[in-house]
Design an enzyme around this catalytic site. Sequence first.
Site, short mmCIF file in Angstrom:
data_model
loop_
_atom_site.label_atom_id
_atom_site.label_comp_id
_atom_site.label_asym_id
_atom_site.label_seq_id
_atom_site.Cartn_x
_atom_site.Cartn_y
_atom_site.Cartn_z
N GLU A 1 36.99 16.77 17.60
CA GLU A 1 36.41 16.58 18.93
C GLU A 1 35.16 15.69 18.91
O GLU A 1 34.85 15.03 19.90
CB GLU A 1 36.10 17.95 19.55
CG GLU A 1 35.88 17.88 21.04
CD GLU A 1 35.89 19.24 21.72
OE1 GLU A 1 36.56 20.17 21.22
OE2 GLU A 1 35.22 19.37 22.76
N LEU B 1 44.74 18.76 19.35
CA LEU B 1 45.19 19.29 18.06
C LEU B 1 46.06 18.25 17.36
O LEU B 1 45.95 18.04 16.15
CB LEU B 1 45.94 20.62 18.27
CG LEU B 1 45.06 21.74 18.85
CD1 LEU B 1 45.85 23.03 18.97
CD2 LEU B 1 43.82 21.97 17.99
N ARG C 1 43.91 18.86 36.13
CA ARG C 1 42.79 19.76 35.82
C ARG C 1 41.51 19.44 36.62
O ARG C 1 40.89 20.32 37.18
CB ARG C 1 42.46 19.59 34.34
CG ARG C 1 42.40 20.88 33.61
CD ARG C 1 42.25 20.64 32.14
NE ARG C 1 43.18 21.55 31.46
CZ ARG C 1 43.19 21.78 30.16
NH1 ARG C 1 42.33 21.16 29.38
NH2 ARG C 1 44.04 22.62 29.63
N ASP D 1 26.22 18.70 17.98
CA ASP D 1 25.48 18.31 16.76
C ASP D 1 25.89 16.95 16.19
O ASP D 1 25.04 16.11 15.89
CB ASP D 1 25.69 19.34 15.64
CG ASP D 1 25.13 20.69 15.97
OD1 ASP D 1 25.30 21.14 17.13
OD2 ASP D 1 24.51 21.32 15.09
C1 LIG Z 1 39.56 28.11 24.33
C2 LIG Z 1 40.07 26.78 23.88
C3 LIG Z 1 41.44 26.51 23.92
C4 LIG Z 1 41.92 25.28 23.50
N1 LIG Z 1 43.27 25.05 23.54
C5 LIG Z 1 43.75 23.87 23.06
C6 LIG Z 1 45.15 23.62 23.01
O1 LIG Z 1 45.95 24.47 23.39
N2 LIG Z 1 45.57 22.43 22.51
C7 LIG Z 1 44.71 21.46 22.09
O2 LIG Z 1 45.12 20.38 21.65
N3 LIG Z 1 43.37 21.67 22.14
C8 LIG Z 1 42.88 22.85 22.60
N4 LIG Z 1 41.52 23.04 22.64
C9 LIG Z 1 40.65 22.00 22.11
C10 LIG Z 1 40.66 22.05 20.59
O3 LIG Z 1 40.88 23.37 20.18
C11 LIG Z 1 39.32 21.59 20.02
O4 LIG Z 1 39.06 20.30 20.48
C12 LIG Z 1 39.40 21.57 18.53
O5 LIG Z 1 39.65 22.87 18.02
C13 LIG Z 1 38.09 21.08 17.94
O6 LIG Z 1 38.23 21.13 16.54
P1 LIG Z 1 37.10 20.51 15.63
O7 LIG Z 1 37.56 20.76 14.23
O8 LIG Z 1 36.78 19.14 16.04
O9 LIG Z 1 35.81 21.39 15.95
P2 LIG Z 1 35.61 22.98 15.87
O10 LIG Z 1 36.87 23.69 15.61
O11 LIG Z 1 34.81 23.32 17.08
O12 LIG Z 1 34.72 23.17 14.56
C14 LIG Z 1 33.42 22.64 14.50
C15 LIG Z 1 32.71 23.35 13.36
O13 LIG Z 1 31.52 22.62 13.02
C16 LIG Z 1 30.46 23.55 12.88
N5 LIG Z 1 29.20 22.84 13.13
C17 LIG Z 1 28.75 22.33 14.30
N6 LIG Z 1 27.55 21.75 14.12
C18 LIG Z 1 27.23 21.88 12.81
C19 LIG Z 1 26.11 21.49 12.01
N7 LIG Z 1 25.05 20.84 12.51
N8 LIG Z 1 26.11 21.81 10.69
C20 LIG Z 1 27.16 22.48 10.13
N9 LIG Z 1 28.26 22.87 10.85
C21 LIG Z 1 28.28 22.57 12.16
C22 LIG Z 1 30.76 24.64 13.90
O14 LIG Z 1 30.06 25.83 13.59
C23 LIG Z 1 32.27 24.76 13.75
O15 LIG Z 1 32.60 25.62 12.70
C24 LIG Z 1 41.02 24.28 23.05
C25 LIG Z 1 39.65 24.54 23.01
C26 LIG Z 1 39.17 25.78 23.42
C27 LIG Z 1 37.69 26.03 23.37
#
Ligand SMILES: Cc1cc2nc3c(=O)[nH]c(=O)nc-3n(C[C@H](O)[C@H](O)[C@H](O)COP(=O)(O)OP(=O)(O)OC[C@H]3O[C@@H](n4cnc5c(N)ncnc54)[C@H](O)[C@@H]3O)c2cc1C
Length: 365
Positions: A215, A232, A134, A67
């Site tokens: 991300e 993280l 990886r 998004d």
């Molecule tokens: C299974 C798994 C294990 C991982 N393990 C690790 C690890 O060990 N170490 C590490 O560094 N990284 C790890 N990662 C990567 C890391 O967890 C993610 O990159 C990080 O959590 C992303 O955080 P974020 O806050 O950017 O997005 P997210 O936590 O994905 O949050 C995004 C939020 O935005 C919301 N959203 C999206 N679009 C919209 C919209 N249009 N309007 C309103 N809300 C919206 C979503 O619903 C969600 O709530 C892992 C990822 C996964 C999937």
Amino acid sequence: MILLRLPENNVIYRLLANPESNECYGAQLIDSNEQFYTITASHTVLATGGCGSIYEYTSNSSHALGDGVVLAHQVGAVVSDLEFIQFHPTLLYLNDETYGLISEAVRGEGAILVNQNGKPIMDSIHPLKDLAPRHIVAQTIYNNKLIGNDVYLSVANINQFQTRFPSISKLCTEYGIDIESGLIPISPGAHFMIGGVVTNIKGETNINRLYCIGEVANTGLHGANRLASNSLLEGLVMGQELANHLNNQPLIDEEITLSTIEKNQVPELPPLYKLKNSMMENVGIIREFEQLKKQHDWLNLLLNSSNLVEVNIETFNRFVAYKMANLITTAALIRTESLGCHHMVGSNIALKHTHLERGEYVEQI
Ligand SMILES: Cc1cc2nc3c(=O)[nH]c(=O)nc-3n(C[C@H](O)[C@H](O)[C@H](O)COP(=O)(O)OP(=O)(O)OC[C@H]3O[C@@H](n4cnc5c(N)ncnc54)[C@H](O)[C@@H]3O)c2cc1C
């Protein structure tokens, strides 16, 4: 500073930006009752995560459709490095679907990847064998599956697996995998979006008052091939930097204002599973020019269709996913070299080898 976090299940479907002043001044949203409204704000921060769920196999939640990249790109934010999608080698795989992640720590403890005949698949591939990077492991598993092999993580040689890996054991039990058999069926899947909206370490984009963090942001920290667990750390550092920055910025609007708005339209698009399957096949772990081109043509045709439907959460999600897929496919087509986790095969590479620095191709997207 007034901080407004969106209520649960409210979806941003458009950013408000003034092209003349190059400023973002808020967003339009759909609430959980499918009501539409506008929020104006001094500063808008996107933290919308990645896009793994535009692929058939993924470790990401179903909301991760890209998004933030699509929304920011629509108002002229610079996006880059979108071809670098990291695939995690080992997701639990059952009946052509993936569920959850089998951590690399399991291979770190001695698990090995084997085919259906128990033959190790990494031995002749890389000096580090199962502990190879990886992308190498993901590509090897993918190649095995292409020739019809099933791939398993053999955990038979890990003592007390269930005690040492309780969450993974629980996941396996939940899906009916007998850990005692020592074999966990796996498949690689989309895990992390390395590229995104180009920002500095404070989350600033090229659009004033629009920030991206997490991300969705491409700070450049992950290069072309992210090291596990750096995200993280990146999120923590950027979060602090951005908070410090915003706390020192003037408020543009005295208050956050809310108002209701008219709906708009998006192209009518096929169901998401068609996109997910085609992305996995054509813009996945191993890429080839003709397949990328085929996918690009298909996506362009669909996205330029004059059949329009009204925006709601479902049609918007579909639009974002197709649009994000189009941005990734375009980026993958432009970078004809193999680099990091963008792996190209086929004859076009020799003819059209190009090296692009971070952000270099963005004007073409
Ligand atoms: C299974 C798994 C294990 C991982 N393990 C690790 C690890 O060990 N170490 C590490 O560094 N990284 C790890 N990662 C990567 C890391 O967890 C993610 O990159 C990080 O959590 C992303 O955080 P974020 O806050 O950017 O997005 P997210 O936590 O994905 O949050 C995004 C939020 O935005 C919301 N959203 C999206 N679009 C919209 C919209 N249009 N309007 C309103 N809300 C919206 C979503 O619903 C969600 O709530 C892992 C990822 C996964 C999937």
